[in-house]
Design an enzyme around this catalytic site. Structure first.
Site, PDB file in Angstrom:
ATOM      1  N   LYS A 199      -1.939   3.957  -8.799  1.00  0.00           N
ATOM      2  CA  LYS A 199      -2.955   2.908  -8.912  1.00  0.00           C
ATOM      3  C   LYS A 199      -3.752   2.822  -7.632  1.00  0.00           C
ATOM      4  O   LYS A 199      -3.172   2.842  -6.552  1.00  0.00           O
ATOM      5  CB  LYS A 199      -2.238   1.566  -9.153  1.00  0.00           C
ATOM      6  CG  LYS A 199      -3.092   0.358  -9.023  1.00  0.00           C
ATOM      7  CD  LYS A 199      -2.611  -0.633  -7.959  1.00  0.00           C
ATOM      8  CE  LYS A 199      -2.661  -0.108  -6.563  1.00  0.00           C
ATOM      9  NZ  LYS A 199      -2.565  -1.110  -5.506  1.00  0.00           N
ATOM     10  N   THR A 200      -5.012   2.779  -7.670  1.00  0.00           N
ATOM     11  CA  THR A 200      -5.887   2.339  -6.586  1.00  0.00           C
ATOM     12  C   THR A 200      -7.330   2.649  -6.961  1.00  0.00           C
ATOM     13  O   THR A 200      -7.635   3.761  -7.401  1.00  0.00           O
ATOM     14  CB  THR A 200      -5.567   2.946  -5.193  1.00  0.00           C
ATOM     15  OG1 THR A 200      -6.560   2.480  -4.269  1.00  0.00           O
ATOM     16  CG2 THR A 200      -5.539   4.450  -5.135  1.00  0.00           C
ATOM     17  N   ARG A 216       1.530  -7.066  -0.760  1.00  0.00           N
ATOM     18  CA  ARG A 216       1.563  -5.855   0.069  1.00  0.00           C
ATOM     19  C   ARG A 216       2.833  -5.726   0.915  1.00  0.00           C
ATOM     20  O   ARG A 216       2.850  -4.974   1.890  1.00  0.00           O
ATOM     21  CB  ARG A 216       0.347  -5.830   0.990  1.00  0.00           C
ATOM     22  CG  ARG A 216      -0.974  -5.600   0.288  1.00  0.00           C
ATOM     23  CD  ARG A 216      -2.043  -5.125   1.245  1.00  0.00           C
ATOM     24  NE  ARG A 216      -3.331  -4.975   0.598  1.00  0.00           N
ATOM     25  CZ  ARG A 216      -3.705  -3.898  -0.067  1.00  0.00           C
ATOM     26  NH1 ARG A 216      -2.891  -2.865  -0.165  1.00  0.00           N
ATOM     27  NH2 ARG A 216      -4.892  -3.839  -0.641  1.00  0.00           N
ATOM     28  N   GLY A 227      -3.496  -3.588  -3.659  1.00  0.00           N
ATOM     29  CA  GLY A 227      -4.739  -4.167  -4.189  1.00  0.00           C
ATOM     30  C   GLY A 227      -4.821  -4.042  -5.700  1.00  0.00           C
ATOM     31  O   GLY A 227      -4.283  -3.111  -6.282  1.00  0.00           O
ATOM     32  N   ASP A 244       0.657   4.177  -0.188  1.00  0.00           N
ATOM     33  CA  ASP A 244       1.702   3.518   0.601  1.00  0.00           C
ATOM     34  C   ASP A 244       2.813   2.945  -0.293  1.00  0.00           C
ATOM     35  O   ASP A 244       3.993   3.077   0.018  1.00  0.00           O
ATOM     36  CB  ASP A 244       1.096   2.389   1.442  1.00  0.00           C
ATOM     37  CG  ASP A 244       0.277   2.941   2.602  1.00  0.00           C
ATOM     38  OD1 ASP A 244       0.633   4.014   3.123  1.00  0.00           O
ATOM     39  OD2 ASP A 244      -0.720   2.304   2.971  1.00  0.00           O
ATOM     40  N   ASP A 293      -9.489   3.078  -4.936  1.00  0.00           N
ATOM     41  CA  ASP A 293     -10.034   3.949  -3.887  1.00  0.00           C
ATOM     42  C   ASP A 293     -10.145   5.404  -4.330  1.00  0.00           C
ATOM     43  O   ASP A 293     -10.898   6.181  -3.743  1.00  0.00           O
ATOM     44  CB  ASP A 293      -9.157   3.883  -2.627  1.00  0.00           C
ATOM     45  CG  ASP A 293      -9.067   2.477  -2.066  1.00  0.00           C
ATOM     46  OD1 ASP A 293      -9.800   1.596  -2.550  1.00  0.00           O
ATOM     47  OD2 ASP A 293      -8.260   2.262  -1.154  1.00  0.00           O
TER      48      ASP A 293
END
Ligand code: FBP
Length: 561
Positions: free
Chosen positions: A209-210, A152, A88, A183, A212
């Protein structure tokens, strides 16, 4: 002088002039940075099992960069590096590329950088573009991943590892930088291990990176993008709080992105102080059933109604659904049915057929639970998993499930004359809105440093590492840099029915300072309007606003100080 092109906003024109601040330790060429190796490391859990998967890269030492002369780097021939954006979007991706590019060029003007297109599938299909300074300059300090896009695709089969190896060789790539979440960085670790086992001298470096915020540890204090995304969501939620407080007629149910972890909801909670913030990790730890979750919300709705307040704001982490014990059991059973019957399920064309098929394979208790869910939610639970086996929580409208159940409970209370209020609801989902915003000063500096630092790890020949930049509560000049072995973050988890080594997700620590701070405040937030209106991200102006870091980071550091 930056030109204003017709499709570039005034803010972007000004933003292009922003010069990220590099940590002192990285300043100058790589030859001025000395890597200091620590002791061998262990994975966070399941050590002997993880070791079996990473025979060549397990147990590497932590690398800390210090100022000092490093002549081995000076003698290096020009190198070619490839970067891939995976998963993402998160604000700051372009600055990772910029930092990496500048770090490589500073060491040797002949070093080059290519970007694989569309995520890891670009590696497999050998689709890439040369990163050129002129074009790159237009992307500095911008949001989005549009320069080289993302995807992805998971690289996991023997054939995929072989084509990765072949394509890196075809392009004469010496090092690969994978910008991704847990992941994607697990994938980076697998590629590093594969190349090492094949005796191929190429480096693989990961970048955390994320949005979240669930890729973190002692070294990776936060993944990039969390700062900007939570600031964007906080602005939106703050505006809703203001609207609710003005009209006083709606309960706003706001679902927020964040996959499993509730970090985003907690951070936005701190910044806006809504009436209710659900925390998935707490629900899991207390084994709260769906009925109990509803009961808790209803209690606040009724209390507020009794004092004439038939309005409020509730934040719902998108991953909460996976933390409610019976839903967790249901999702895990659905995952197993989907994994075991992949060939059959793929043939079924409609979602309803898939749902009925899956339902038929579940134990009675779970198929009854599934049948009792609103049909939209039941269908959303069986939507395709991503290549890493994750449920598409961003597509599950948990807020609608909650509203329906709250409504039922309130109707019962009305009959018993325990509730007389009005329950009008509005739903929101904030996810994609926050992932591509123009990076905050924090993220612009942090991502640039992560990229530059990755270049130095590569120039020193390290592989199987994640670039880290820490001490983030201090000004960027004082940030500490180095590399943390990817295997150090791993544990074993079940994916698609099989035990796999994966980077452990950092969920909210219920004994941690941020959650404890939240506990001190939430009862007060529930009843009174303590709303805060943070407003939009500020890129220019007083430093106390432009350089603001997240509350989560502040609280986590105050624990250490
Ligand atoms: P990453 O973990 O790859 O950074 O992605 C995070 C995320 O934004 C989650 O918050 C969300 O659930 C998911 O991506 C949505 O995925 P997609 O972009 O495939 O719809």
């Amino acid at each position: 002088m930056v030109q204003k092109l017709s499709n570039i906003s005034e803010v972007q024109v000004e933003r292009a002039k922003f010069k990220p601040i590099l940590p002192e330790v990285l300043k100058g060429a790589a030859a001025c940075v000395n890597p200091v190796k620590g002791k061998p490391t262990q994975s966070v859990a399941d050590q002997s099992n993880v070791k079996k998967f990473f025979k060549s890269t397990y147990g590497l030492p932590i690398i800390t960069f210090k100022k000092g002369s490093n002549l081995s780097v000076k003698k290096k021939k020009p190198i070619k590096v490839a970067v891939v954006l995976s998963g993402g979007q998160a604000p700051g991706g372009h600055n990772v590329i910029a930092g990496l590019f500048d770090g490589l060029k500073k060491a040797n003007k002949k070093n080059t950088l290519i970007g694989y297109l569309g995520g890891p599938s670009g590696i497999l299909e050998n689709k890439y573009k040369e990163i050129n300074e002129k074009v790159l300059n237009e992307y500095r300090n911008t949001g989005g991943f549009d320069y080289i896009q993302s995807g992805r695709t998971k690289i996991e089969t023997h054939e995929q590892f072989c084509s990765t190896k072949d394509n890196l060789a075809i392009c004469h790539v010496d090092a690969l930088v994978v910008v991704g979440g847990d992941d994607s960085n697990t994938n980076a670790a697998m590629i590093a291990e594969y190349l090492k086992q094949e005796n191929i001298d190429k480096c693989v470096i990961g970048i955390p990176k994320t949005i979240d915020g669930d890729l973190k540890n002692q070294y990776v204090e936060i993944s990039f993008g969390f700062d900007t995304a939570t600031k964007i969501y906080s602005e939106l939620v703050g505006n809703i709080c203001s609207d609710a407080n003005s009209s006083r007629k709606y309960w706003h149910f706001v679902r927020l992105m964040g996959r499993s972890a509730s970090h985003i909801a907690l951070e936005v909670g701190f910044k806006t102080q809504p009436n209710i913030v659900l925390i998935g990790e707490e629900i899991l730890a207390k084994k709260m059933t769906l009925t109990k979750v509803i009961e808790n919300i209803v209690e606040v709705v009724v209390k507020r109604s009794k004092i004439g307040k038939n309005f409020g704001i509730i934040l719902i982490p998108e991953g909460v659904i996976e933390f409610i014990p019976e839903m967790k059991e249901l999702i895990s059973a659905i995952n197993d049915v989907l994994a075991e019957n992949a060939d059959t399920v793929i043939q079924l064309s409609s979602t309803e057929d898939k749902r009925d098929f899956v339902c038929g394979k579940l134990p009675k208790k779970l198929s009854d639970l599934m049948a009792g869910l609103p049909s939209g939610i039941a269908s959303q639970l069986i939507l395709d998993r991503d290549p890493h086996g994750n449920v598409a929580v961003s597509l599950i409208e948990t807020e609608k499930l909650l509203i329906e159940m709250i409504r039922k409970r309130l109707a019962e209370l009305k009959k018993e004359e325990k509730y007389k209020g009005k329950f009008s609801t509005i739903t929101h989902f904030f996810g994609y809105e926050g992932r591509c915003g123009i990076p905050s000063n924090f993220d612009a500096n942090y991502t640039y440093a992560l990229g530059y630092n990755a270049a130095i790890l590569i120039l020193n020949g390290f592989t199987g590492y994640m670039s880290y930049v820490r001490n983030l509560v201090k000004p960027p000049k004082l940030w500490e840099c180095g590399g943390i072995p990817l295997t150090m973050m791993m544990n074993i988890e079940k994916r698609y029915g099989k035990e796999k080594p994966v980077i452990q997700k950092a969920l909210i620590d219920l004994n941690g300072k941020p959650f404890k701070e939240f506990l001190k405040k939430r009862d007060e937030w529930a009843i009174n309007e303590n709303y805060i209106f943070p407003g939009p991200i500020q890129y220019f102006g007083p430093a106390n606003i432009t350089e603001m870091i997240t509350r989560t980071l502040e609280y986590e550091h105050s624990k250490r100080r």
